[in-house]
Design a protein around this motif. Structure first.
Motif, mmCIF file in Angstrom:
data_model
loop_
_atom_site.group_PDB
_atom_site.id
_atom_site.type_symbol
_atom_site.label_atom_id
_atom_site.label_comp_id
_atom_site.label_asym_id
_atom_site.label_seq_id
_atom_site.Cartn_x
_atom_site.Cartn_y
_atom_site.Cartn_z
ATOM 1 N N UNK A 135 0.814 -1.215 0.000
ATOM 2 C CA UNK A 135 0.000 0.000 0.000
ATOM 3 C C UNK A 135 0.847 1.265 0.000
ATOM 4 N N UNK A 136 1.870 1.290 0.827
ATOM 5 C CA UNK A 136 2.726 2.472 0.903
ATOM 6 C C UNK A 136 3.459 2.716 -0.406
ATOM 7 N N UNK A 137 3.945 1.625 -1.013
ATOM 8 C CA UNK A 137 4.639 1.764 -2.301
ATOM 9 C C UNK A 137 3.690 2.264 -3.381
ATOM 10 N N UNK A 138 2.460 1.751 -3.356
ATOM 11 C CA UNK A 138 1.483 2.191 -4.353
ATOM 12 C C UNK A 138 1.239 3.692 -4.247
ATOM 13 N N UNK A 139 1.096 4.159 -2.984
ATOM 14 C CA UNK A 139 0.812 5.576 -2.841
ATOM 15 C C UNK A 139 2.022 6.410 -3.244
ATOM 16 N N UNK A 140 3.224 5.867 -3.091
ATOM 17 C CA UNK A 140 4.401 6.611 -3.540
ATOM 18 C C UNK A 140 4.465 6.658 -5.060
ATOM 19 N N UNK A 141 4.044 5.563 -5.703
ATOM 20 C CA UNK A 141 3.948 5.593 -7.170
ATOM 21 C C UNK A 141 2.931 6.661 -7.587
ATOM 22 N N UNK A 142 1.801 6.684 -6.878
ATOM 23 C CA UNK A 142 0.771 7.673 -7.200
ATOM 24 C C UNK A 142 1.310 9.094 -7.021
ATOM 25 N N UNK A 143 2.141 9.287 -5.999
ATOM 26 C CA UNK A 143 2.767 10.595 -5.787
ATOM 27 C C UNK A 143 3.690 10.950 -6.956
ATOM 28 N N UNK A 144 4.515 9.986 -7.339
ATOM 29 C CA UNK A 144 5.432 10.222 -8.456
ATOM 30 C C UNK A 144 4.641 10.565 -9.716
#
Lengths: 346, 276
Positions: free
Chosen positions: A140-149
């Motif tokens: 989940x955290x990685x996904x949201x970081x991808x979304x941020x990028x």
């Protein structure tokens, strides 16, 4: 290339859904590069405001500006904003790389520059090694970081975030908060952040707009909001507080806590739990209260106090203090600086 | 008790055994033994161009019908899924109503519509476009039209089910990232809805491969499908040859669907993949 940041302005925006008023005469000016949070409980209109800004919804009255341009008539794709969603909204059929490249592709950026900027954006959120993965292979955290990028890769002058951390657990949320603050510092983008979590709002924002029932109740810096709440709702919603009511016949007088204010309009005062102390100082207001319950909270100990007339107050003490924690049933003398009692007029 | 949790499956298992496994085994036996082991039935099928022609025709008609359903049904599903949730059940109901009637009734209905005295001919003459009734029945067009109409609800429902799995937030995300409505559809919605579309196509293809009532009633002499041949051989109690053709039909269906999976597998993605 677009400018790094742009101002955002809501001018008297009203939005109704049938009988329900989602936004009422909503005005807010966000300076270029500023981080402003719309904070409010569900149904307060914060998400409606963001949707109108993104172009997913329209205002029934009033105007919205991004930069100097009124964007009311523009579809979302023409507004040049980045957005992070609560449920990440990553495209499941694309790799992480293609997800992040999407805004660049839609803007017609050529392949070589696209690759370079996607790599940079992924490095910025520390996911450089994950470019070829599918979103479902990420946490989940990685996904949201991808979304941020993905939201920042095209360097939009305005970044919108819709409850984008509430799907994550507490530890990840704090980690992502730091990530967001760092990104904001580095990119200098204007950020409009929406949340119902007051702690998140206070720790991230330059300014916070507290919303209730489609209206802005107060716009202020986190410190001012916490120390000088303008209304009972704000005092109660932002942080934890004690609200002490004046008797119906005698506004401004609070015999329970040894306080009398000249202003006869004061209906209640807000006293933060950590402003109360068991070691009164000179000039403090003092009152006696019985300790009803003591709760251990790790860094702090919180006690429930009952005053002579039966009002309940919370007292929060850090455990670094010199006194041992109070005991249940004990009667203690409490002091507080008169300036810490914030008058409320509603 | 190792079978405990599977106990409730026993009735279904018995049914499948009695109604499918045993008859299928008997069919294979009839195709291969006459009375000794023989390939004579298959040899007959594969050495006569008339039978191979019918096999080819069956494959082509099925693929065309499935594709027609896709062309009409996908947009219908797209329309329904974008309606307010309260309106959708009514629209789906309207799509499904024709399935309340048997294939036989609907085929006869097409005879009424397309016949010499039918609605279409009546309209054409009333408009003065033709003086004499036009022959609309007993040709390939009629067969394709009727089969597509009969099977269309299956396509709409399958596509619709796939589309409801797609998070509408994904399309909004695409929009805010700079994609106009058409590009958001092409890059996000379409790829995610393909799984449902391919499933719908496959189901209709399978059902079409076994059709025989429609071609028998409203097709011409050249619209004979493999199903019609099998019915004919059964009527003449040529069990061995009928069984062999049934096996060929099954094998052809499986082979073509395998091919579809192989090709489409590269393009289709489950919309459920990235649910948090």
């Amino acid at each position: 290339m677009s400018e790094a940041s742009a101002p955002v302005r809501f001018e008297n925006v009203t939005r109704r859904f049938g009988q329900v008023v989602a936004l009422e005469d909503f005005s807010l000016a966000v300076a270029p590069g500023e981080f402003v949070t719309l904070l409010g409980p569900s149904g307060s209109g914060k998400t409606t405001a963001l949707n109108i800004l993104a172009g997913f919804d329209h205002a029934d009255a009033g105007a919205v500006f991004i930069g100097e341009r009124a964007v009311g008539g523009l579809p979302p794709e023409k507004r040049n904003v980045g957005m992070v969603f609560q449920n990440f909204a990553l495209f499941p059929h694309m790799s992480v790389f293609d997800n992040v490249a999407f805004p660049l592709r839609m803007r017609g950026v050529d392949k070589a520059r696209r690759a370079r900027r996607v790599t940079e954006a992924l490095a910025m959120v520390r996911l450089a090694d994950y470019a070829e993965r599918r979103p479902n292979a990420l946490s989940g955290g990685q996904r949201q970081r991808v979304a941020l990028a993905r939201a920042v890769v095209a360097e939009p002058p305005v970044l919108l975030m819709d409850e984008c951390l509430s799907a994550l657990d507490l530890k990840l949320r704090e980690e992502l908060q730091q990530e967001i603050r760092r990104l904001h510092r580095v990119l200098g983008t204007t950020v409009v952040f929406v949340t119902h979590d007051q702690g998140e709002a206070l720790s991230l924002s330059d300014r916070v707009a507290v919303m209730e029932s489609g209206r802005v109740r107060q716009v202020d810096t986190p410190g001012a909001l916490y120390d000088r709440p303008a209304s009972r709702f704000v005092a109660d919603f932002v942080g934890r507080t004690n609200i002490v009511e004046a008797p119906a016949g005698a506004p401004g007088t609070f015999a329970d806590i040894d306080l009398a204010l000249d202003d006869r309009r004061v209906r209640a005062v807000s006293l933060r739990p950590e402003k109360l102390r068991r070691t009164p100082r000179d000039g403090d207001r003092r009152f006696e209260a019985r300790v009803e319950d003591v709760t251990f909270l790790g860094a702090a100990v919180e006690s429930r106090l009952v005053t002579r007339s039966g009002a309940v107050l919370r007292l929060s003490e850090t455990r670094a203090g010199t006194l041992p924690p109070p005991e249940r049933g004990q009667t203690v003398e409490i002091g507080y600086a008169p300036g810490d009692a914030v008058p409320l007029f509603d | 008790m190792p079978f405990g949790p599977r106990l409730p499956l026993i009735p279904a298992l018995l049914l499948a055994l009695a109604m499918f496994a045993v008859p299928a085994a008997l069919m294979v036996q009839q195709a291969l033994f006459d009375p000794g082991l023989t390939a004579v039935h298959f040899e007959r099928f594969f050495t006569r161009s008339v039978y191979l022609g019918v096999l080819q025709k069956t494959l082509v008609v099925s693929a065309v019908v499935a594709s027609l359903c896709l062309l009409v049904g996908y947009p219908m599903a797209l329309y329904i899924v974008h309606q307010p949730p309260r309106r959708r059940p009514l629209l789906l109901f309207l799509v499904l109503v024709p399935m309340w009637m048997s294939i036989l009734v609907r085929t006869y209905a097409w005879m009424v519509v397309l016949g010499r005295e039918g609605i279409v001919n009546g309209a054409l003459q009333w408009l003065g476009l033709t003086a004499e009734p036009v022959t609309l029945l007993f040709n390939s067009y009629a067969v394709h039209l009727a089969m597509a109409q009969i099977l269309l609800p299956v396509m709409v429902v399958t596509c619709y089910a796939g589309m409801t799995e797609i998070d509408p937030g994904l399309v909004r995300a695409a929009r805010v990232m700079g994609a106009g409505p058409l590009r958001a559809f092409r890059h996000v919605f379409l790829p995610l809805s393909l799984e449902g579309a391919v499933t719908g196509w496959s189901v209709i293809f399978i059902l079409s491969m076994g059709f025989f009532i429609v071609p028998a009633l409203i097709g011409g002499r050249r619209d004979t499908l493999l199903g019609n041949l099998i019915v004919g051989q059964v009527a003449q109690t040529n069990w061995g040859f009928a069984a062999a053709m049934a096996i060929v039909l099954l094998a052809a269906t499986v082979a073509l669907l395998g091919l579809v999976r192989l090709v489409a597998g590269r393009f289709i993605h489950s919309p459920r993949e990235a649910r948090p």
